[in-house]
Design a protein around this motif. Structure first.
Motif, PDB file in Angstrom:
ATOM      1  N   HIS A 213       0.466  -0.906  -0.116  1.00 18.30           N
ATOM      2  CA  HIS A 213      -0.506   0.213   0.118  1.00 18.30           C
ATOM      3  C   HIS A 213       1.022   1.446  -0.035  1.00 18.30           C
ATOM      4  CE1 HIS A 213      -2.625  -2.887   1.615  1.00 18.30           C
ATOM      5  NE2 HIS A 213      -3.350  -2.362   1.147  1.00 18.30           N
ATOM      6  N   LEU A 214       0.716   2.204  -0.372  1.00 19.52           N
ATOM      7  CA  LEU A 214       1.701   3.421  -1.666  1.00 19.52           C
ATOM      8  C   LEU A 214       1.137   4.091  -1.088  1.00 19.52           C
ATOM      9  CD1 LEU A 214       4.418   1.842  -3.961  1.00 19.52           C
ATOM     10  CD2 LEU A 214       4.393   1.951  -1.165  1.00 19.52           C
ATOM     11  N   ASP A 215       2.047   5.143  -0.646  1.00 22.46           N
ATOM     12  CA  ASP A 215       0.972   6.769  -1.413  1.00 22.46           C
ATOM     13  C   ASP A 215       0.526   7.430  -2.503  1.00 22.46           C
ATOM     14  OD1 ASP A 215       0.601   9.598   0.428  1.00 22.46           O
ATOM     15  OD2 ASP A 215       1.402  10.193  -1.370  1.00 22.46           O
TER      16      ASP A 215
ATOM     17  N   LEU B  93      -0.244  11.007 -19.266  1.00 22.49           N
ATOM     18  CA  LEU B  93       0.055  12.663 -18.024  1.00 22.49           C
ATOM     19  C   LEU B  93       0.177  12.315 -17.448  1.00 22.49           C
ATOM     20  CD1 LEU B  93      -1.658  15.886 -19.834  1.00 22.49           C
ATOM     21  CD2 LEU B  93       1.091  15.457 -19.569  1.00 22.49           C
ATOM     22  N   TRP B  94      -0.340  10.877 -16.695  1.00 27.27           N
ATOM     23  CA  TRP B  94      -0.719  10.618 -15.061  1.00 27.27           C
ATOM     24  C   TRP B  94      -0.022   9.514 -15.365  1.00 27.27           C
ATOM     25  CZ3 TRP B  94      -6.263   9.729 -13.101  1.00 27.27           C
ATOM     26  CH2 TRP B  94      -7.425  10.615 -12.885  1.00 27.27           C
ATOM     27  N   VAL B  95       1.189  10.321 -14.711  1.00 25.00           N
ATOM     28  CA  VAL B  95       2.676   9.401 -13.978  1.00 25.00           C
ATOM     29  C   VAL B  95       2.893   9.516 -12.980  1.00 25.00           C
ATOM     30  CG1 VAL B  95       3.761   8.868 -16.717  1.00 25.00           C
ATOM     31  CG2 VAL B  95       3.696  11.308 -14.785  1.00 25.00           C
ATOM     32  N   MET B  96       3.851   8.560 -12.285  1.00 23.94           N
ATOM     33  CA  MET B  96       4.386   8.696 -10.968  1.00 23.94           C
ATOM     34  C   MET B  96       4.946   9.752 -10.612  1.00 23.94           C
ATOM     35  SD  MET B  96       4.598   4.900  -9.674  1.00 23.94           S
ATOM     36  CE  MET B  96       4.701   3.527 -11.468  1.00 23.94           C
ATOM     37  N   ALA B  97       5.071   9.860  -9.082  1.00 27.32           N
ATOM     38  CA  ALA B  97       6.138  10.609  -8.749  1.00 27.32           C
ATOM     39  C   ALA B  97       7.997  10.090  -8.405  1.00 27.32           C
ATOM     40  CB  ALA B  97       5.481  11.064  -7.700  1.00 27.32           C
ATOM     41  N   TYR B  98       7.191   8.998  -8.709  1.00 30.18           N
ATOM     42  CA  TYR B  98       8.171   7.468  -8.020  1.00 30.18           C
ATOM     43  C   TYR B  98       9.406   7.437 -10.027  1.00 30.18           C
ATOM     44  CZ  TYR B  98       5.768   6.407  -4.341  1.00 30.18           C
ATOM     45  OH  TYR B  98       5.812   5.933  -3.276  1.00 30.18           O
ATOM     46  N   ASP B  99       8.697   8.151 -10.930  1.00 35.39           N
ATOM     47  CA  ASP B  99       9.158   8.195 -12.102  1.00 35.39           C
ATOM     48  C   ASP B  99      10.867   8.778 -12.366  1.00 35.39           C
ATOM     49  OD1 ASP B  99       6.725   6.580 -12.824  1.00 35.39           O
ATOM     50  OD2 ASP B  99       6.986   7.464 -14.460  1.00 35.39           O
ATOM     51  N   ASP B 100      11.345   8.201 -12.455  1.00 36.09           N
ATOM     52  CA  ASP B 100      12.912   9.208 -13.075  1.00 36.09           C
ATOM     53  C   ASP B 100      13.045   9.964 -13.903  1.00 36.09           C
ATOM     54  OD1 ASP B 100      13.704   7.915 -10.445  1.00 36.09           O
ATOM     55  OD2 ASP B 100      15.140   6.013 -11.303  1.00 36.09           O
TER      56      ASP B 100
ATOM     57  N   PHE C 112       0.268   8.565  -8.420  1.00 37.75           N
ATOM     58  CA  PHE C 112      -0.090   9.828  -9.067  1.00 37.75           C
ATOM     59  C   PHE C 112       0.085  11.121  -9.596  1.00 37.75           C
ATOM     60  CE2 PHE C 112      -3.724   6.828  -8.470  1.00 37.75           C
ATOM     61  CZ  PHE C 112      -3.898   6.429 -10.238  1.00 37.75           C
ATOM     62  N   GLY C 113       1.534  11.284  -9.064  1.00 38.78           N
ATOM     63  CA  GLY C 113       2.436  12.499  -9.298  1.00 38.78           C
ATOM     64  C   GLY C 113       1.561  13.344  -9.112  1.00 38.78           C
ATOM     65  N   VAL C 114       1.411  14.570 -10.414  1.00 40.57           N
ATOM     66  CA  VAL C 114       0.349  15.897  -9.824  1.00 40.57           C
ATOM     67  C   VAL C 114      -0.603  15.738 -10.333  1.00 40.57           C
ATOM     68  CG1 VAL C 114       2.771  16.768 -10.523  1.00 40.57           C
ATOM     69  CG2 VAL C 114       1.103  16.282 -12.326  1.00 40.57           C
ATOM     70  N   VAL C 115      -1.526  14.655 -10.208  1.00 38.57           N
ATOM     71  CA  VAL C 115      -2.736  14.587 -10.318  1.00 38.57           C
ATOM     72  C   VAL C 115      -3.667  15.210  -9.317  1.00 38.57           C
ATOM     73  CG1 VAL C 115      -4.724  13.024 -11.245  1.00 38.57           C
ATOM     74  CG2 VAL C 115      -2.963  12.936 -12.216  1.00 38.57           C
ATOM     75  N   PRO C 116      -4.475  15.818  -9.097  1.00 34.27           N
ATOM     76  CA  PRO C 116      -5.221  16.142  -8.204  1.00 34.27           C
ATOM     77  C   PRO C 116      -5.593  15.584  -7.490  1.00 34.27           C
ATOM     78  CG  PRO C 116      -5.125  17.979  -9.268  1.00 34.27           C
ATOM     79  CD  PRO C 116      -4.759  16.506 -10.391  1.00 34.27           C
ATOM     80  N   LYS C 117      -5.802  14.465  -6.321  1.00 33.07           N
ATOM     81  CA  LYS C 117      -6.250  13.852  -5.828  1.00 33.07           C
ATOM     82  C   LYS C 117      -8.456  13.523  -5.847  1.00 33.07           C
ATOM     83  CE  LYS C 117      -7.257  11.542  -1.166  1.00 33.07           C
ATOM     84  NZ  LYS C 117      -7.115  11.950   0.610  1.00 33.07           N
ATOM     85  N   PRO C 118      -9.155  14.710  -5.889  1.00 37.06           N
ATOM     86  CA  PRO C 118     -10.486  14.403  -6.423  1.00 37.06           C
ATOM     87  C   PRO C 118     -11.061  13.685  -7.312  1.00 37.06           C
ATOM     88  CG  PRO C 118      -9.781  16.417  -5.187  1.00 37.06           C
ATOM     89  CD  PRO C 118      -7.939  16.053  -5.795  1.00 37.06           C
TER      90      PRO C 118
END
Length: 281
Positions: A20-22, A223-230, A27-33
């Motif tokens: 279970h990850l944050d 455009l929905w990419v992870m903040a974990y992406d290098d 979802f990177g910069v995508v707003p939570k709503p």
């Protein structure tokens, strides 16, 4: 265990563990709503992510896509930080199919982050040994090099305990590699410098395993990419090129992390037209 027939290929999802990850990081910069409507989170803002390898059987070969999070490979602190609620039951899953780890001919790795590579080794007493001793481990050369010499950012996810024991089994490739009839790996970069995707093609049917360029069905939007992406722009460029093609031609997409779908097809407007849903206990 859920299965998908894709031409002469038989895909079976095994039990590789649960994290279970944050959700914000996923979802990177995508707003939570926006993202939470497509993939809900718990009270700690974490989303459930499976780590379930895919067994691909064709022409008498057993190929494994990814390796799960392993068993007894994480400290209690790591389990807490990564929201691990279940470790891998990979050997038990294989046994249900009448197979042993020694029966795996290839392990195909999109990349070597801990949640994809921990299952490559296992403990025998106080020694780590290959979990799949007869398998060729296929990974891009770029990824393999970084695994052994991580940078200041990647050292937190590339661990010696996952690669030292399999040194003699790794077969790196550059660019593109046809593993066997109907299965090809292509280096993409993006999530990591060496990330790769897996293409399926058999009897006129096509599919793709995007790996962590599309960890869940909710990551359809390029455009929905992870903040974990290098290298997030590389992830976006690849998805911009391939997602419309996959949708237009209604390819199968397979998932390692998705809690709801094992595989699905989208049509050109992005609607799900076929799916293999995960059976939840």
């Amino acid at each position: 265990m859920e299965q998908l027939k894709l031409g002469k290929l038989t895909l079976t999802w095994l039990d590789g563990g649960v994290t279970h990850l944050d959700g914000g990081a996923m979802f990177g910069v995508v707003p939570k709503p926006l993202w939470s409507r497509k993939y809900p989170c718990n009270d700690n803002n974490q989303i459930e992510l499976r780590t379930d390898p895919i067994l691909v059987q064709t022409a008498g070969l057993n190929l494994l896509i990814e390796s799960g999070i392993g068993y007894n490979k994480l400290t209690e602190k790591q389990k807490r930080n990564f929201g691990v609620t279940q470790e891998s039951r990979l050997e038990a899953s294989l046994a249900e199919l009448g197979l042993k780890p020694e029966d795996i001919d290839y392990v195909l790795l999109t990349h070597l982050h801990f949640d994809h590579a921990c299952g490559l080794t296992k403990w025998e007493g106080d020694k780590l040994v290959p979990a799949f001793p007869n398998a060729k481990h296929i990974v891009s050369q770029v990824e393999w090099d970084e695994m052994r010499q991580p940078n200041i950012r990647s050292q937190n996810t590339y661990w010696k305990i996952n690669w030292e024991a399999v040194l003699g089994l790794v077969v790196p490739f550059q660019g593109e590699m046809k593993v066997t009839e109907g299965i090809t790996m292509v280096h993409t970069g993006g999530h990591s410098a060496g990330h790769a995707v897996i293409l399926y093609e058999s009897e006129g049917e096509k599919g793709i395993h995007f790996g962590d360029l599309m960890p869940t069905h909710a990551h359809q939007n390029p455009l929905w990419v992870m903040a974990y992406d290098d290298y997030p722009m590389d992830s976006i460029f690849f998805k911009q090129e391939w997602v419309p093609k996959v949708m237009k031609e209604e390819w199968w997409l397979t998932f390692y992390h998705d809690k709801d779908y094992r595989a699905l097809k989208w049509n050109k407007t992005g609607e799900i037209v076929a799916a293999v849903k995960r059976e939840k206990s």
